[in-house]
Design an enzyme around this catalytic site. Sequence first.
Site, PDB file in Angstrom:
ATOM      1  N   ASP A   8     -14.193  -5.130  23.836  1.00  0.00           N
ATOM      2  CA  ASP A   8     -14.799  -6.056  24.807  1.00  0.00           C
ATOM      3  C   ASP A   8     -13.741  -7.081  25.241  1.00  0.00           C
ATOM      4  O   ASP A   8     -12.550  -6.967  24.910  1.00  0.00           O
ATOM      5  CB  ASP A   8     -16.089  -6.688  24.260  1.00  0.00           C
ATOM      6  CG  ASP A   8     -15.857  -7.749  23.184  1.00  0.00           C
ATOM      7  OD1 ASP A   8     -14.685  -8.010  22.812  1.00  0.00           O
ATOM      8  OD2 ASP A   8     -16.862  -8.322  22.707  1.00  0.00           O
ATOM      9  N   CYS A  65     -14.026  -5.634  18.852  1.00  0.00           N
ATOM     10  CA  CYS A  65     -14.663  -6.754  19.559  1.00  0.00           C
ATOM     11  C   CYS A  65     -14.241  -8.029  18.826  1.00  0.00           C
ATOM     12  O   CYS A  65     -13.210  -8.024  18.139  1.00  0.00           O
ATOM     13  CB  CYS A  65     -16.179  -6.581  19.672  1.00  0.00           C
ATOM     14  SG  CYS A  65     -17.088  -6.591  18.109  1.00  0.00           S
ATOM     15  N   THR A  67     -15.656  -9.662  16.275  1.00  0.00           N
ATOM     16  CA  THR A  67     -15.777  -9.496  14.821  1.00  0.00           C
ATOM     17  C   THR A  67     -15.639  -8.043  14.373  1.00  0.00           C
ATOM     18  O   THR A  67     -15.482  -7.793  13.170  1.00  0.00           O
ATOM     19  CB  THR A  67     -17.181  -9.954  14.365  1.00  0.00           C
ATOM     20  OG1 THR A  67     -18.151  -9.186  15.114  1.00  0.00           O
ATOM     21  CG2 THR A  67     -17.406 -11.442  14.632  1.00  0.00           C
ATOM     22  N   HIS A  98     -13.409   8.608   1.508  1.00  0.00           N
ATOM     23  CA  HIS A  98     -14.748   8.838   0.959  1.00  0.00           C
ATOM     24  C   HIS A  98     -15.826   8.989   2.030  1.00  0.00           C
ATOM     25  O   HIS A  98     -16.815   9.677   1.789  1.00  0.00           O
ATOM     26  CB  HIS A  98     -15.156   7.680   0.036  1.00  0.00           C
ATOM     27  CG  HIS A  98     -14.438   7.698  -1.280  1.00  0.00           C
ATOM     28  ND1 HIS A  98     -14.777   6.862  -2.321  1.00  0.00           N
ATOM     29  CD2 HIS A  98     -13.397   8.455  -1.731  1.00  0.00           C
ATOM     30  CE1 HIS A  98     -13.979   7.102  -3.359  1.00  0.00           C
ATOM     31  NE2 HIS A  98     -13.124   8.062  -3.017  1.00  0.00           N
ATOM     32  N   ARG A 109     -10.953 -11.542  16.543  1.00  0.00           N
ATOM     33  CA  ARG A 109     -11.039 -12.963  16.195  1.00  0.00           C
ATOM     34  C   ARG A 109     -10.996 -13.164  14.681  1.00  0.00           C
ATOM     35  O   ARG A 109     -11.150 -14.283  14.187  1.00  0.00           O
ATOM     36  CB  ARG A 109     -12.333 -13.571  16.758  1.00  0.00           C
ATOM     37  CG  ARG A 109     -12.333 -13.633  18.283  1.00  0.00           C
ATOM     38  CD  ARG A 109     -13.673 -14.072  18.831  1.00  0.00           C
ATOM     39  NE  ARG A 109     -13.638 -14.163  20.285  1.00  0.00           N
ATOM     40  CZ  ARG A 109     -14.720 -14.162  21.062  1.00  0.00           C
ATOM     41  NH1 ARG A 109     -15.921 -14.072  20.523  1.00  0.00           N
ATOM     42  NH2 ARG A 109     -14.595 -14.236  22.371  1.00  0.00           N
ATOM     43  N   HIS A 133     -17.784  13.863  -1.928  1.00  0.00           N
ATOM     44  CA  HIS A 133     -17.960  12.939  -0.797  1.00  0.00           C
ATOM     45  C   HIS A 133     -18.554  13.643   0.413  1.00  0.00           C
ATOM     46  O   HIS A 133     -19.261  13.032   1.212  1.00  0.00           O
ATOM     47  CB  HIS A 133     -16.633  12.274  -0.452  1.00  0.00           C
ATOM     48  CG  HIS A 133     -16.050  11.538  -1.607  1.00  0.00           C
ATOM     49  ND1 HIS A 133     -16.682  10.460  -2.185  1.00  0.00           N
ATOM     50  CD2 HIS A 133     -14.935  11.770  -2.341  1.00  0.00           C
ATOM     51  CE1 HIS A 133     -15.971  10.039  -3.219  1.00  0.00           C
ATOM     52  NE2 HIS A 133     -14.909  10.827  -3.333  1.00  0.00           N
ATOM     53  N   ARG A 136     -22.286  13.487   0.207  1.00  0.00           N
ATOM     54  CA  ARG A 136     -22.821  12.160   0.531  1.00  0.00           C
ATOM     55  C   ARG A 136     -22.739  11.876   2.028  1.00  0.00           C
ATOM     56  O   ARG A 136     -23.648  11.281   2.611  1.00  0.00           O
ATOM     57  CB  ARG A 136     -22.076  11.092  -0.276  1.00  0.00           C
ATOM     58  CG  ARG A 136     -22.384  11.219  -1.758  1.00  0.00           C
ATOM     59  CD  ARG A 136     -21.384  10.532  -2.643  1.00  0.00           C
ATOM     60  NE  ARG A 136     -21.676  10.777  -4.048  1.00  0.00           N
ATOM     61  CZ  ARG A 136     -20.814  10.536  -5.025  1.00  0.00           C
ATOM     62  NH1 ARG A 136     -19.617  10.036  -4.761  1.00  0.00           N
ATOM     63  NH2 ARG A 136     -21.149  10.787  -6.280  1.00  0.00           N
TER      64      ARG A 136
HETATM   65  C1  RB5 Z   1     -18.425 -11.768  22.110  1.00  0.00           C
HETATM   66  O1  RB5 Z   1     -18.482 -13.145  22.288  1.00  0.00           O
HETATM   67  C2  RB5 Z   1     -18.727 -11.413  20.673  1.00  0.00           C
HETATM   68  O2  RB5 Z   1     -20.074 -11.610  20.406  1.00  0.00           O
HETATM   69  C3  RB5 Z   1     -18.339  -9.983  20.399  1.00  0.00           C
HETATM   70  O3  RB5 Z   1     -16.984  -9.808  20.673  1.00  0.00           O
HETATM   71  C4  RB5 Z   1     -18.542  -9.486  19.000  1.00  0.00           C
HETATM   72  O4  RB5 Z   1     -17.956 -10.312  18.057  1.00  0.00           O
HETATM   73  C5  RB5 Z   1     -19.920  -9.114  18.657  1.00  0.00           C
HETATM   74  O5  RB5 Z   1     -20.240  -8.604  17.572  1.00  0.00           O
END
Ligand code: RB5
Length: 146
Positions: A8, A65, A67, A98, A109, A133, A136
């Site tokens: 993103d 993205c 996170t 696994h 970020r 594995h 599973r």
């Molecule tokens: C975008 O602001 C943020 O929400 C996205 O990049 C991500 O971290 C969502 O899980």
Amino acid sequence: MKIAIGNDHSAVEMKNEIKAFLESKGYEVIDEGTNTTESCDYPIYGEKVGRAVVDGEADLGIAICGTGLGISLAANKVKGVRACVCSEPYTARMSRQHNNCNVLCFGARVIGIELAKMIVEEWLNTPFEGGRHQRRVDMIMDIENR
Ligand code: RB5
């Protein structure tokens, strides 16, 4: 080997650096976007990466993205995808060994570019171990049929 990569708006710069890193190592990269920092919706790109992998257009996928969480959740909704968020190389290795992870996710970020490269390298260099594995992983995939 072909790698589909998608992201993103929060991860354009990291995606470009990972893309260049992969190309320098001889991988063919399919860029699923986005390529602008204009705010966008990560599920679009998680799904694109997941579909490229399950459709056989790419061997593996990488989705980034802010996170790694949202884009992994989206990729995991595509039948056949095993997306894992990995923020360090040990988990990345085990996700292949696994869990036969086929879409690697992380957060632009959360981690820096050098750690991201180490994670990508460890992930790509680790084969699935199979054996117990496999059973599973088969059990996980069977959930999709119920
Ligand atoms: C975008 O602001 C943020 O929400 C996205 O990049 C991500 O971290 C969502 O899980």
